[in-house]
Write an enzyme that holds these catalytic residues in place. Structure first.
Site, PDB file in Angstrom:
ATOM      1  N   GLU A   1       2.906  -0.023   9.254  1.00 36.24           N
ATOM      2  CA  GLU A   1       4.242  -0.240   9.507  1.00 36.24           C
ATOM      3  C   GLU A   1       4.952   0.906   9.337  1.00 36.24           C
ATOM      4  OE1 GLU A   1       4.511  -3.622   6.774  1.00 36.24           O
ATOM      5  OE2 GLU A   1       3.517  -4.925   8.087  1.00 36.24           O
TER       6      GLU A   1
ATOM      7  N   SER B   1      -4.305 -10.241   7.482  1.00 30.12           N
ATOM      8  CA  SER B   1      -4.551 -11.634   7.435  1.00 30.12           C
ATOM      9  C   SER B   1      -5.546 -12.147   6.387  1.00 30.12           C
ATOM     10  CB  SER B   1      -4.669 -11.964   8.828  1.00 30.12           C
ATOM     11  OG  SER B   1      -3.195 -11.840   9.609  1.00 30.12           O
TER      12      SER B   1
HETATM   13  P1  PGA Z   1      -0.953  -9.351   5.725  1.00 32.44           P
HETATM   14  O1  PGA Z   1      -0.575  -7.906   5.729  1.00 32.44           O
HETATM   15  O2  PGA Z   1      -2.064  -9.913   4.758  1.00 32.44           O
HETATM   16  O3  PGA Z   1       0.328 -10.232   5.554  1.00 32.44           O
HETATM   17  O4  PGA Z   1      -1.616  -9.391   7.173  1.00 32.44           O
HETATM   18  C1  PGA Z   1      -1.592  -7.006   5.070  1.00 32.44           C
HETATM   19  C2  PGA Z   1      -0.817  -5.586   4.968  1.00 32.44           C
HETATM   20  O5  PGA Z   1       0.005  -5.268   5.836  1.00 32.44           O
HETATM   21  O6  PGA Z   1      -1.005  -4.882   4.002  1.00 32.44           O
END
Ligand code: PGA
Length: 250
Positions: free
Chosen positions: A99, A202
């Site tokens: 991100e 996820s």
């Molecule tokens: P998520 O995010 O478990 O919501 O997929 C994982 C992360 O970005 O560290």
């Protein structure tokens, strides 16, 4: 730290959490004995680090940050250094999350500088890598991750690597067992035997036991499912199921 015989379950709260979220933290701390087979880390937003770290100080729970500036101090409005994080009680920091690579334009070089800053201040960096969906579809997932590793890892050791395919984050989709095993073997070949290698993307209570059993998966970096103590602890307990099934098998 750096015990590869115990799974490391790390919760990345992202931009979530208020002071009342201390109730979730307390629930995790109360359950730590039950989760003693796994090592638990929580990465709250900056605003909660000092309070969480003080709360967790007498326990085995480790508190970390989600980002850091590479320089120790100076005219960097809005930024926070590794030394400040350590002063607040953080013991680790996530660097190079996809991100931030996507939203903030963080390059491999910037990620490496942040990881080096973390090590300088005595923090353990959790260095994130992962391919995009287009790279996987083009058959270039391993090549993309190798390139990120080459650019993002500091010299020496003392870090954790988290493999997080961009297309699996927050989508409910995960790579197949074989895809994760193949990628983790490729990463392991690059980083050597000492560093812990997490899978992220996820991870939920429903799939954690299966994911944690894949070779070279030393733990999980958990986003959405880390926000509720019950889910986070259920994932941590999956690590125990894995450990006991492996010792039963041996
Ligand atoms: P998520 O995010 O478990 O919501 O997929 C994982 C992360 O970005 O560290």
């Amino acid at each position: 730290m750096n015990d590869r015989t115990r799974k490391l379950i790390a919760g990345n709260w992202k931009m979530n959490g208020f002071r009342h979220s201390i109730a979730e933290l307390d629930a995790i701390i109360r359950a730590l004995d039950d989760a003693a087979h796994a090592e638990l880390w929580v990465f709250p937003p900056f605003t909660l680090i000092a309070e969480f770290a003080a709360r967790a100080a007498a326990s085995s729970l480790l508190i970390g940050a989600q980002n850091v500036h590479a320089e120790p101090c100076g005219a960097r409005t809005g930024d926070i250094s590794a030394e400040m994080l350590a002063d607040a009680g953080a013991k680790a920091v996530i660097v190079g999350h996809s991100e931030r690579r996507a939203d903030c334009g963080e390059t491999d070089e910037a990620v490496r500088a942040k990881a080096e800053a973390a090590l300088r201040a005595g923090l353990e960096p959790v260095i994130c890598v992962g391919e995009t969906e287009a790279e996987r579809d083009a058959g270039r997932a391993i090549e993309a991750v190798r390139r990120q590793l080459a650019g993002s890892l500091p010299g020496g050791g003392g870090f954790v690597v988290a493999y997080e395919p961009v297309w699996a984050i927050g989508t409910g989709r995960t790579p197949s067992r074989d895809e994760i095993a193949e990628m983790h073997a490729a990463i392991r070949a690059e980083i050597g035997g000492a560093a812990r290698l997490l899978y992220g993307g996820s991870v939920k209570p429903q799939n954690a036991a299966d994911l944690l059993m894949i070779p070279n998966v030393d733990g999980a970096l958990v986003g959405g499912a880390s926000l509720k103590a019950a889910d986070f602890l259920a994932i941590a307990r999956s690590a125990r199921a894995d450990a006991s099934s492996r010792s039963a098998a041996s």
